[in-house]
Design a protein around this motif. Structure first.
Motif, PDB file in Angstrom:
ATOM      1  N   HIS A   8      30.243  45.899  33.163  1.00  0.00           N
ATOM      2  CA  HIS A   8      31.518  45.370  32.917  1.00  0.00           C
ATOM      3  C   HIS A   8      32.533  46.415  33.227  1.00  0.00           C
ATOM      4  O   HIS A   8      33.482  46.283  33.549  1.00  0.00           O
ATOM      5  CB  HIS A   8      31.732  44.854  31.606  1.00  0.00           C
ATOM      6  CG  HIS A   8      30.942  43.419  31.360  1.00  0.00           C
ATOM      7  ND1 HIS A   8      30.926  42.418  32.460  1.00  0.00           N
ATOM      8  CD2 HIS A   8      30.255  43.066  30.175  1.00  0.00           C
ATOM      9  CE1 HIS A   8      30.110  41.493  31.913  1.00  0.00           C
ATOM     10  NE2 HIS A   8      29.734  42.036  30.753  1.00  0.00           N
ATOM     11  N   LEU A   9      32.237  47.631  32.693  1.00  0.00           N
ATOM     12  CA  LEU A   9      33.264  48.758  32.897  1.00  0.00           C
ATOM     13  C   LEU A   9      33.465  49.282  34.186  1.00  0.00           C
ATOM     14  O   LEU A   9      34.599  49.402  34.638  1.00  0.00           O
ATOM     15  CB  LEU A   9      32.749  49.884  31.635  1.00  0.00           C
ATOM     16  CG  LEU A   9      33.183  49.734  30.288  1.00  0.00           C
ATOM     17  CD1 LEU A   9      32.251  50.825  29.493  1.00  0.00           C
ATOM     18  CD2 LEU A   9      34.423  49.572  29.851  1.00  0.00           C
ATOM     19  N   ILE A  10      32.254  49.343  34.798  1.00  0.00           N
ATOM     20  CA  ILE A  10      32.425  49.427  36.154  1.00  0.00           C
ATOM     21  C   ILE A  10      33.330  48.699  37.116  1.00  0.00           C
ATOM     22  O   ILE A  10      33.974  48.895  38.069  1.00  0.00           O
ATOM     23  CB  ILE A  10      30.935  49.711  36.821  1.00  0.00           C
ATOM     24  CG1 ILE A  10      30.368  50.912  36.287  1.00  0.00           C
ATOM     25  CG2 ILE A  10      31.231  49.823  38.350  1.00  0.00           C
ATOM     26  CD1 ILE A  10      28.734  51.178  36.566  1.00  0.00           C
ATOM     27  N   GLN A  11      33.247  47.333  36.734  1.00  0.00           N
ATOM     28  CA  GLN A  11      33.473  46.094  37.401  1.00  0.00           C
ATOM     29  C   GLN A  11      35.114  46.268  37.009  1.00  0.00           C
ATOM     30  O   GLN A  11      36.136  46.211  37.975  1.00  0.00           O
ATOM     31  CB  GLN A  11      33.166  44.868  36.973  1.00  0.00           C
ATOM     32  CG  GLN A  11      33.771  43.651  37.546  1.00  0.00           C
ATOM     33  CD  GLN A  11      33.207  42.318  36.901  1.00  0.00           C
ATOM     34  OE1 GLN A  11      32.284  42.314  36.182  1.00  0.00           O
ATOM     35  NE2 GLN A  11      33.711  41.222  37.632  1.00  0.00           N
ATOM     36  N   ILE A  12      35.329  46.710  35.654  1.00  0.00           N
ATOM     37  CA  ILE A  12      36.969  46.741  35.445  1.00  0.00           C
ATOM     38  C   ILE A  12      37.685  48.044  36.056  1.00  0.00           C
ATOM     39  O   ILE A  12      38.680  47.830  36.776  1.00  0.00           O
ATOM     40  CB  ILE A  12      36.923  46.775  33.895  1.00  0.00           C
ATOM     41  CG1 ILE A  12      36.686  45.473  33.451  1.00  0.00           C
ATOM     42  CG2 ILE A  12      38.307  47.288  33.373  1.00  0.00           C
ATOM     43  CD1 ILE A  12      36.334  45.468  31.502  1.00  0.00           C
ATOM     44  N   ALA A  13      36.949  48.916  36.221  1.00  0.00           N
ATOM     45  CA  ALA A  13      37.409  50.472  36.811  1.00  0.00           C
ATOM     46  C   ALA A  13      37.863  50.243  38.030  1.00  0.00           C
ATOM     47  O   ALA A  13      38.676  50.574  38.649  1.00  0.00           O
ATOM     48  CB  ALA A  13      36.252  51.464  36.732  1.00  0.00           C
ATOM     49  N   GLU A  27      41.675  43.933  27.368  1.00  0.00           N
ATOM     50  CA  GLU A  27      41.744  42.334  27.595  1.00  0.00           C
ATOM     51  C   GLU A  27      40.624  42.090  28.452  1.00  0.00           C
ATOM     52  O   GLU A  27      40.028  40.924  28.173  1.00  0.00           O
ATOM     53  CB  GLU A  27      42.927  42.070  28.054  1.00  0.00           C
ATOM     54  CG  GLU A  27      43.966  42.213  26.861  1.00  0.00           C
ATOM     55  CD  GLU A  27      45.338  41.894  27.411  1.00  0.00           C
ATOM     56  OE1 GLU A  27      45.547  41.483  28.656  1.00  0.00           O
ATOM     57  OE2 GLU A  27      46.293  42.102  26.768  1.00  0.00           O
ATOM     58  N   GLN A  28      40.219  42.844  29.684  1.00  0.00           N
ATOM     59  CA  GLN A  28      39.428  42.550  30.424  1.00  0.00           C
ATOM     60  C   GLN A  28      37.902  42.488  29.989  1.00  0.00           C
ATOM     61  O   GLN A  28      36.982  41.379  30.274  1.00  0.00           O
ATOM     62  CB  GLN A  28      39.525  43.320  31.673  1.00  0.00           C
ATOM     63  CG  GLN A  28      40.580  43.033  32.618  1.00  0.00           C
ATOM     64  CD  GLN A  28      40.678  41.696  33.536  1.00  0.00           C
ATOM     65  OE1 GLN A  28      39.607  41.196  33.997  1.00  0.00           O
ATOM     66  NE2 GLN A  28      41.556  40.956  33.244  1.00  0.00           N
ATOM     67  N   LEU A  29      37.659  43.369  29.083  1.00  0.00           N
ATOM     68  CA  LEU A  29      36.399  43.532  28.668  1.00  0.00           C
ATOM     69  C   LEU A  29      36.177  42.300  27.782  1.00  0.00           C
ATOM     70  O   LEU A  29      34.926  41.941  27.718  1.00  0.00           O
ATOM     71  CB  LEU A  29      36.224  44.767  27.876  1.00  0.00           C
ATOM     72  CG  LEU A  29      34.742  45.365  27.431  1.00  0.00           C
ATOM     73  CD1 LEU A  29      33.833  45.470  28.457  1.00  0.00           C
ATOM     74  CD2 LEU A  29      34.888  46.629  26.740  1.00  0.00           C
ATOM     75  N   SER A  30      37.313  41.954  26.864  1.00  0.00           N
ATOM     76  CA  SER A  30      37.218  40.817  26.167  1.00  0.00           C
ATOM     77  C   SER A  30      36.591  39.557  26.748  1.00  0.00           C
ATOM     78  O   SER A  30      35.803  38.711  26.601  1.00  0.00           O
ATOM     79  CB  SER A  30      38.153  40.709  25.334  1.00  0.00           C
ATOM     80  OG  SER A  30      38.174  39.607  24.363  1.00  0.00           O
ATOM     81  N   LEU A  31      37.514  39.501  27.682  1.00  0.00           N
ATOM     82  CA  LEU A  31      37.071  38.318  28.792  1.00  0.00           C
ATOM     83  C   LEU A  31      35.752  38.122  29.299  1.00  0.00           C
ATOM     84  O   LEU A  31      35.137  37.259  29.102  1.00  0.00           O
ATOM     85  CB  LEU A  31      38.144  38.222  29.746  1.00  0.00           C
ATOM     86  CG  LEU A  31      38.042  37.109  30.774  1.00  0.00           C
ATOM     87  CD1 LEU A  31      38.295  35.644  30.134  1.00  0.00           C
ATOM     88  CD2 LEU A  31      39.113  37.204  31.812  1.00  0.00           C
ATOM     89  N   LEU A  32      35.343  39.344  29.631  1.00  0.00           N
ATOM     90  CA  LEU A  32      34.093  39.308  30.387  1.00  0.00           C
ATOM     91  C   LEU A  32      32.987  39.231  29.304  1.00  0.00           C
ATOM     92  O   LEU A  32      32.043  38.342  29.468  1.00  0.00           O
ATOM     93  CB  LEU A  32      33.666  40.714  31.044  1.00  0.00           C
ATOM     94  CG  LEU A  32      34.449  40.788  32.510  1.00  0.00           C
ATOM     95  CD1 LEU A  32      34.651  42.455  32.832  1.00  0.00           C
ATOM     96  CD2 LEU A  32      34.117  39.879  33.434  1.00  0.00           C
ATOM     97  N   ALA A  33      33.208  39.694  28.099  1.00  0.00           N
ATOM     98  CA  ALA A  33      32.192  39.400  27.226  1.00  0.00           C
ATOM     99  C   ALA A  33      32.202  37.874  26.678  1.00  0.00           C
ATOM    100  O   ALA A  33      31.176  37.379  26.457  1.00  0.00           O
ATOM    101  CB  ALA A  33      32.418  40.304  25.798  1.00  0.00           C
ATOM    102  N   ASP A  34      33.258  37.388  26.769  1.00  0.00           N
ATOM    103  CA  ASP A  34      33.512  35.766  26.161  1.00  0.00           C
ATOM    104  C   ASP A  34      32.622  35.138  27.294  1.00  0.00           C
ATOM    105  O   ASP A  34      31.907  33.930  26.906  1.00  0.00           O
ATOM    106  CB  ASP A  34      34.856  35.492  25.972  1.00  0.00           C
ATOM    107  CG  ASP A  34      35.457  36.077  24.893  1.00  0.00           C
ATOM    108  OD1 ASP A  34      34.611  36.525  23.821  1.00  0.00           O
ATOM    109  OD2 ASP A  34      36.703  35.785  24.839  1.00  0.00           O
ATOM    110  N   ILE A  35      32.814  35.443  28.657  1.00  0.00           N
ATOM    111  CA  ILE A  35      32.386  34.528  29.753  1.00  0.00           C
ATOM    112  C   ILE A  35      30.955  35.026  29.569  1.00  0.00           C
ATOM    113  O   ILE A  35      29.973  33.663  29.649  1.00  0.00           O
ATOM    114  CB  ILE A  35      32.818  35.013  30.909  1.00  0.00           C
ATOM    115  CG1 ILE A  35      34.046  34.610  31.108  1.00  0.00           C
ATOM    116  CG2 ILE A  35      31.846  34.601  32.014  1.00  0.00           C
ATOM    117  CD1 ILE A  35      34.933  35.159  32.436  1.00  0.00           C
TER     118      ILE A  35
END
Length: 62
Positions: A8-13, A27-35
């Motif tokens: 997830h962090l690599i994707q966000i980066a 926010e992006q990390l939270s969204l990916l975790a929720d998904i």
């Protein structure tokens, strides 16, 4: 779990811009975790139909 976090962090980066803030990353990390959680729940059959949601929501609003 640790592997997913790194993914997830690599994707966000890859989507960061010079204007991105730490809050944007959170926010992006939270969204990916929720998904991810939602997908796991779906695989386990822990989902509700639309009619079940409507029935439960009517009970909550009483």
């Amino acid at each position: 779990m640790e592997t997913k976090l790194k993914e997830h962090l690599i994707q966000i980066a890859g989507r960061l811009t010079p204007e991105s803030t730490l809050e944007d990353v959170y926010e992006q990390l939270s969204l990916l975790a929720d998904i991810e959680i939602s997908e796991q729940q779906e695989q386990k059959g822990q989902i509700l139909t639309q009619s079940e949601v409507e029935k439960q929501s009517k009970e909550w609003v009483k």
